[in-house]
Motif scaffolding. Structure first.
Motif, PDB file in Angstrom:
ATOM      1  N   ALA A 196       3.863  11.666   4.076  1.00 52.82           N
ATOM      2  CA  ALA A 196       4.031  10.824   5.265  1.00 52.82           C
ATOM      3  C   ALA A 196       4.783   9.539   4.919  1.00 52.82           C
ATOM      4  O   ALA A 196       5.648   9.100   5.690  1.00 52.82           O
ATOM      5  CB  ALA A 196       2.674  10.499   5.874  1.00 52.82           C
ATOM      6  N   CYS A 197       4.493   8.963   3.770  1.00 51.61           N
ATOM      7  CA  CYS A 197       5.199   7.751   3.335  1.00 51.61           C
ATOM      8  C   CYS A 197       6.688   8.051   3.123  1.00 51.61           C
ATOM      9  O   CYS A 197       7.545   7.251   3.508  1.00 51.61           O
ATOM     10  CB  CYS A 197       4.605   7.201   2.049  1.00 51.61           C
ATOM     11  SG  CYS A 197       3.033   6.364   2.284  1.00 51.61           S
ATOM     12  N   LEU A 198       6.974   9.176   2.509  1.00 55.24           N
ATOM     13  CA  LEU A 198       8.375   9.548   2.270  1.00 55.24           C
ATOM     14  C   LEU A 198       9.104   9.821   3.569  1.00 55.24           C
ATOM     15  O   LEU A 198      10.258   9.420   3.749  1.00 55.24           O
ATOM     16  CB  LEU A 198       8.456  10.752   1.353  1.00 55.24           C
ATOM     17  CG  LEU A 198       7.993  10.560  -0.090  1.00 55.24           C
ATOM     18  CD1 LEU A 198       8.203  11.850  -0.877  1.00 55.24           C
ATOM     19  CD2 LEU A 198       8.704   9.408  -0.758  1.00 55.24           C
ATOM     20  N   ALA A 199       8.439  10.505   4.494  1.00 50.66           N
ATOM     21  CA  ALA A 199       9.059  10.853   5.769  1.00 50.66           C
ATOM     22  C   ALA A 199       9.328   9.609   6.614  1.00 50.66           C
ATOM     23  O   ALA A 199      10.298   9.562   7.361  1.00 50.66           O
ATOM     24  CB  ALA A 199       8.168  11.819   6.539  1.00 50.66           C
ATOM     25  N   ASP A 200       8.474   8.597   6.484  1.00 48.08           N
ATOM     26  CA  ASP A 200       8.582   7.393   7.288  1.00 48.08           C
ATOM     27  C   ASP A 200       9.425   6.307   6.617  1.00 48.08           C
ATOM     28  O   ASP A 200       9.726   5.287   7.238  1.00 48.08           O
ATOM     29  CB  ASP A 200       7.187   6.851   7.601  1.00 48.08           C
ATOM     30  CG  ASP A 200       7.204   5.772   8.655  1.00 48.08           C
ATOM     31  OD1 ASP A 200       7.867   5.971   9.690  1.00 48.08           O
ATOM     32  OD2 ASP A 200       6.558   4.737   8.437  1.00 48.08           O
ATOM     33  N   ALA A 201       9.817   6.530   5.367  1.00 48.71           N
ATOM     34  CA  ALA A 201      10.565   5.508   4.628  1.00 48.71           C
ATOM     35  C   ALA A 201      11.975   5.370   5.188  1.00 48.71           C
ATOM     36  O   ALA A 201      12.604   6.356   5.548  1.00 48.71           O
ATOM     37  CB  ALA A 201      10.628   5.880   3.147  1.00 48.71           C
ATOM     38  N   PRO A 202      12.456   4.132   5.238  1.00 49.99           N
ATOM     39  CA  PRO A 202      13.841   3.935   5.685  1.00 49.99           C
ATOM     40  C   PRO A 202      14.804   4.622   4.703  1.00 49.99           C
ATOM     41  O   PRO A 202      14.631   4.549   3.498  1.00 49.99           O
ATOM     42  CB  PRO A 202      14.040   2.437   5.660  1.00 49.99           C
ATOM     43  CG  PRO A 202      12.774   1.833   5.186  1.00 49.99           C
ATOM     44  CD  PRO A 202      11.792   2.920   4.898  1.00 49.99           C
ATOM     45  N   LEU A 249       0.825  -1.210   0.000  1.00 51.42           N
ATOM     46  CA  LEU A 249       0.000   0.000   0.000  1.00 51.42           C
ATOM     47  C   LEU A 249       0.859   1.259   0.000  1.00 51.42           C
ATOM     48  O   LEU A 249       0.505   2.249  -0.639  1.00 51.42           O
ATOM     49  CB  LEU A 249      -0.977  -0.014   1.177  1.00 51.42           C
ATOM     50  CG  LEU A 249      -2.011  -1.142   1.159  1.00 51.42           C
ATOM     51  CD1 LEU A 249      -2.913  -1.057   2.375  1.00 51.42           C
ATOM     52  CD2 LEU A 249      -2.823  -1.131  -0.116  1.00 51.42           C
ATOM     53  N   ARG A 250       1.976   1.224   0.703  1.00 54.49           N
ATOM     54  CA  ARG A 250       2.896   2.374   0.691  1.00 54.49           C
ATOM     55  C   ARG A 250       3.416   2.598  -0.734  1.00 54.49           C
ATOM     56  O   ARG A 250       3.419   3.727  -1.225  1.00 54.49           O
ATOM     57  CB  ARG A 250       4.075   2.126   1.635  1.00 54.49           C
ATOM     58  CG  ARG A 250       5.090   3.256   1.595  1.00 54.49           C
ATOM     59  CD  ARG A 250       6.348   2.875   2.344  1.00 54.49           C
ATOM     60  NE  ARG A 250       6.075   2.504   3.712  1.00 54.49           N
ATOM     61  CZ  ARG A 250       6.313   3.290   4.763  1.00 54.49           C
ATOM     62  NH1 ARG A 250       6.850   4.468   4.593  1.00 54.49           N
ATOM     63  NH2 ARG A 250       6.024   2.881   5.969  1.00 54.49           N
ATOM     64  N   GLU A 251       3.831   1.530  -1.383  1.00 57.34           N
ATOM     65  CA  GLU A 251       4.318   1.620  -2.762  1.00 57.34           C
ATOM     66  C   GLU A 251       3.225   2.178  -3.673  1.00 57.34           C
ATOM     67  O   GLU A 251       3.497   2.999  -4.555  1.00 57.34           O
ATOM     68  CB  GLU A 251       4.753   0.231  -3.237  1.00 57.34           C
ATOM     69  CG  GLU A 251       5.222   0.176  -4.665  1.00 57.34           C
ATOM     70  CD  GLU A 251       5.515  -1.242  -5.145  1.00 57.34           C
ATOM     71  OE1 GLU A 251       5.829  -1.376  -6.332  1.00 57.34           O
ATOM     72  OE2 GLU A 251       5.410  -2.186  -4.343  1.00 57.34           O
ATOM     73  N   THR A 252       1.998   1.766  -3.447  1.00 63.97           N
ATOM     74  CA  THR A 252       0.870   2.245  -4.244  1.00 63.97           C
ATOM     75  C   THR A 252       0.660   3.746  -4.049  1.00 63.97           C
ATOM     76  O   THR A 252       0.489   4.488  -5.018  1.00 63.97           O
ATOM     77  CB  THR A 252      -0.416   1.473  -3.885  1.00 63.97           C
ATOM     78  OG1 THR A 252      -0.205   0.082  -4.152  1.00 63.97           O
ATOM     79  CG2 THR A 252      -1.611   1.975  -4.679  1.00 63.97           C
ATOM     80  N   LEU A 253       0.694   4.192  -2.796  1.00 56.05           N
ATOM     81  CA  LEU A 253       0.529   5.622  -2.511  1.00 56.05           C
ATOM     82  C   LEU A 253       1.634   6.460  -3.150  1.00 56.05           C
ATOM     83  O   LEU A 253       1.371   7.519  -3.726  1.00 56.05           O
ATOM     84  CB  LEU A 253       0.533   5.864  -1.007  1.00 56.05           C
ATOM     85  CG  LEU A 253      -0.799   5.703  -0.292  1.00 56.05           C
ATOM     86  CD1 LEU A 253      -0.598   5.717   1.212  1.00 56.05           C
ATOM     87  CD2 LEU A 253      -1.758   6.780  -0.719  1.00 56.05           C
ATOM     88  N   ILE A 254       2.859   5.986  -3.043  1.00 61.25           N
ATOM     89  CA  ILE A 254       3.985   6.721  -3.622  1.00 61.25           C
ATOM     90  C   ILE A 254       3.848   6.801  -5.136  1.00 61.25           C
ATOM     91  O   ILE A 254       3.984   7.872  -5.734  1.00 61.25           O
ATOM     92  CB  ILE A 254       5.321   6.085  -3.194  1.00 61.25           C
ATOM     93  CG1 ILE A 254       5.530   6.322  -1.689  1.00 61.25           C
ATOM     94  CG2 ILE A 254       6.478   6.647  -4.008  1.00 61.25           C
ATOM     95  CD1 ILE A 254       6.694   5.564  -1.088  1.00 61.25           C
ATOM     96  N   ALA A 255       3.538   5.679  -5.770  1.00 61.54           N
ATOM     97  CA  ALA A 255       3.365   5.675  -7.229  1.00 61.54           C
ATOM     98  C   ALA A 255       2.186   6.555  -7.643  1.00 61.54           C
ATOM     99  O   ALA A 255       2.264   7.283  -8.635  1.00 61.54           O
ATOM    100  CB  ALA A 255       3.162   4.241  -7.723  1.00 61.54           C
ATOM    101  N   TRP A 256       1.099   6.505  -6.883  1.00 63.60           N
ATOM    102  CA  TRP A 256      -0.098   7.300  -7.168  1.00 63.60           C
ATOM    103  C   TRP A 256       0.251   8.784  -7.244  1.00 63.60           C
ATOM    104  O   TRP A 256      -0.125   9.480  -8.190  1.00 63.60           O
ATOM    105  CB  TRP A 256      -1.132   7.002  -6.089  1.00 63.60           C
ATOM    106  CG  TRP A 256      -2.425   7.740  -6.126  1.00 63.60           C
ATOM    107  CD1 TRP A 256      -2.917   8.533  -5.146  1.00 63.60           C
ATOM    108  CD2 TRP A 256      -3.423   7.746  -7.152  1.00 63.60           C
ATOM    109  NE1 TRP A 256      -4.152   9.024  -5.502  1.00 63.60           N
ATOM    110  CE2 TRP A 256      -4.491   8.559  -6.725  1.00 63.60           C
ATOM    111  CE3 TRP A 256      -3.512   7.137  -8.403  1.00 63.60           C
ATOM    112  CZ2 TRP A 256      -5.625   8.778  -7.500  1.00 63.60           C
ATOM    113  CZ3 TRP A 256      -4.644   7.352  -9.178  1.00 63.60           C
ATOM    114  CH2 TRP A 256      -5.683   8.163  -8.737  1.00 63.60           C
TER     115      TRP A 256
END
Length: 67
Positions: A57-63, A2-9
């Motif tokens: 938020a996904c980018l900020a939380d990404a390793p 889902l994180r990958e989906t949000l980032i791609a979206w």
């Protein structure tokens, strides 16, 4: 997934066809994932403001990769 989906979206300009192509999934699969994100978050990910906030938020939380 889902994180990958949000980032791609977000990175594909919130366009279904481009995002589905980038993720190498069928358009219906992408719609199913977006609906799942809506249900889990309680927010409409197809609204630009919400989608952008989730993307950041996904980018900020990404390793972070280390050199």
């Amino acid at each position: 997934m889902l994180r990958e989906t949000l980032i791609a979206w977000a990175e594909c300009g919130f366009q279904l066809v481009r995002t589905a192509e980038r993720l190498a999934v069928h358009r219906d699969t992408l719609l199913h994932r977006l609906t799942k994100i809506d249900v889990l978050s309680g927010r409409g990910v197809r609204e630009a403001r919400t989608a952008m906030a989730m993307y950041l938020a996904c980018l900020a939380d990404a390793p972070q990769a280390t050199d």
